[in-house]
Scaffold this motif. Structure first.
Motif, short mmCIF file in Angstrom:
data_model
loop_
_atom_site.label_atom_id
_atom_site.label_comp_id
_atom_site.label_asym_id
_atom_site.label_seq_id
_atom_site.Cartn_x
_atom_site.Cartn_y
_atom_site.Cartn_z
N ILE A 83 0.85 -1.20 0.00
CA ILE A 83 0.00 0.00 0.00
C ILE A 83 0.88 1.24 0.00
CG2 ILE A 83 -1.67 1.33 1.38
CD1 ILE A 83 -2.96 -1.07 0.22
N LYS A 84 0.48 2.24 -0.78
CA LYS A 84 1.15 3.54 -0.75
C LYS A 84 0.06 4.59 -0.66
CE LYS A 84 4.77 3.66 -3.23
NZ LYS A 84 6.19 3.95 -3.13
N VAL A 85 0.16 5.52 0.28
CA VAL A 85 -0.84 6.57 0.45
C VAL A 85 -0.14 7.93 0.52
CG1 VAL A 85 -2.38 5.02 1.73
CG2 VAL A 85 -0.90 6.60 2.98
N THR A 114 1.10 -1.35 9.22
CA THR A 114 1.71 -0.06 9.52
C THR A 114 2.36 0.50 8.27
OG1 THR A 114 2.11 -0.76 11.79
CG2 THR A 114 3.33 1.16 11.01
N LEU A 115 2.08 1.78 7.98
CA LEU A 115 2.69 2.46 6.85
C LEU A 115 3.72 3.45 7.39
CD1 LEU A 115 -0.51 3.28 4.74
CD2 LEU A 115 0.81 1.16 4.84
N TYR A 116 4.87 3.52 6.74
CA TYR A 116 5.96 4.38 7.19
C TYR A 116 6.21 5.52 6.21
CZ TYR A 116 6.74 0.48 10.31
OH TYR A 116 6.56 -0.48 11.26
N SER A 136 4.25 4.31 2.90
CA SER A 136 4.06 3.02 2.26
C SER A 136 4.33 1.90 3.25
CB SER A 136 4.98 2.87 1.04
OG SER A 136 6.32 2.83 1.45
N GLY A 137 3.81 0.72 2.94
CA GLY A 137 3.99 -0.44 3.80
C GLY A 137 3.23 -1.62 3.25
#
Length: 144
Positions: A83-85, A114-116, A136-137
């Motif tokens: 996922i990338k936001v 968890t997205l970093y 992203s994560g």
């Protein structure tokens, strides 16, 4: 001199503490996840506050985890997505890691992970400056 029994005790203690931290850290999100509608995305900061201004820019196809030793056949098999936001706001202050959750039909759990933060930038549109950050994560869910 270290004994095998002592090493085993230390290893077991560390494992139980790790599991406890993981379980406690997810408690603040349980209410949000249980109230989700299918297809709804919830992104929280480290304190459980819902983060606004999130746009998903990449969501890969599902892929299975190979050699999952703790996999439960009764629940289903775990699948992952990359996922990338992008988050935008007017202050330029962004959360560290984000907690991502998305519920979809056909899965026994929401996709969570968890997205970093990868990068941040700003854009002036003439009247104000809008700040952006890319996160992203990898997120996971059990396929029913």
């Amino acid at each position: 001199m270290f004994s095998f029994k002592k090493v085993l005790y230390v290893f077991t203690s560390v494992m139980f503490m790790s599991v406890g931290v993981v379980l406690l850290s997810n408690d603040s999100y349980a209410a949000d996840i249980s109230n989700m509608r299918d297809g709804e995305i919830i992104v929280n900061d480290g304190k459980g506050n819902v983060i606004e201004g999130i746009e998903v820019i990449l969501e890969s196809e599902d892929y299975p985890l190979q050699n999952e030793l703790l996999q439960s056949r009764a629940v289903g098999h775990m699948v992952y997505r990359n996922i990338k936001v992008v988050q935008n706001n007017g202050t330029g202050i962004f959360a560290g890691p984000m907690y991502y959750s998305k519920k979809e039909p056909g899965y026994t759990t929401p996709f969570t992970g968890t997205l970093y933060r990868e990068s941040a930038w700003s854009q002036n549109n003439g009247s104000c400056t809008v700040y952006y950050a890319r996160f992203s994560g990898t997120v996971a869910a059990y396929l029913g």
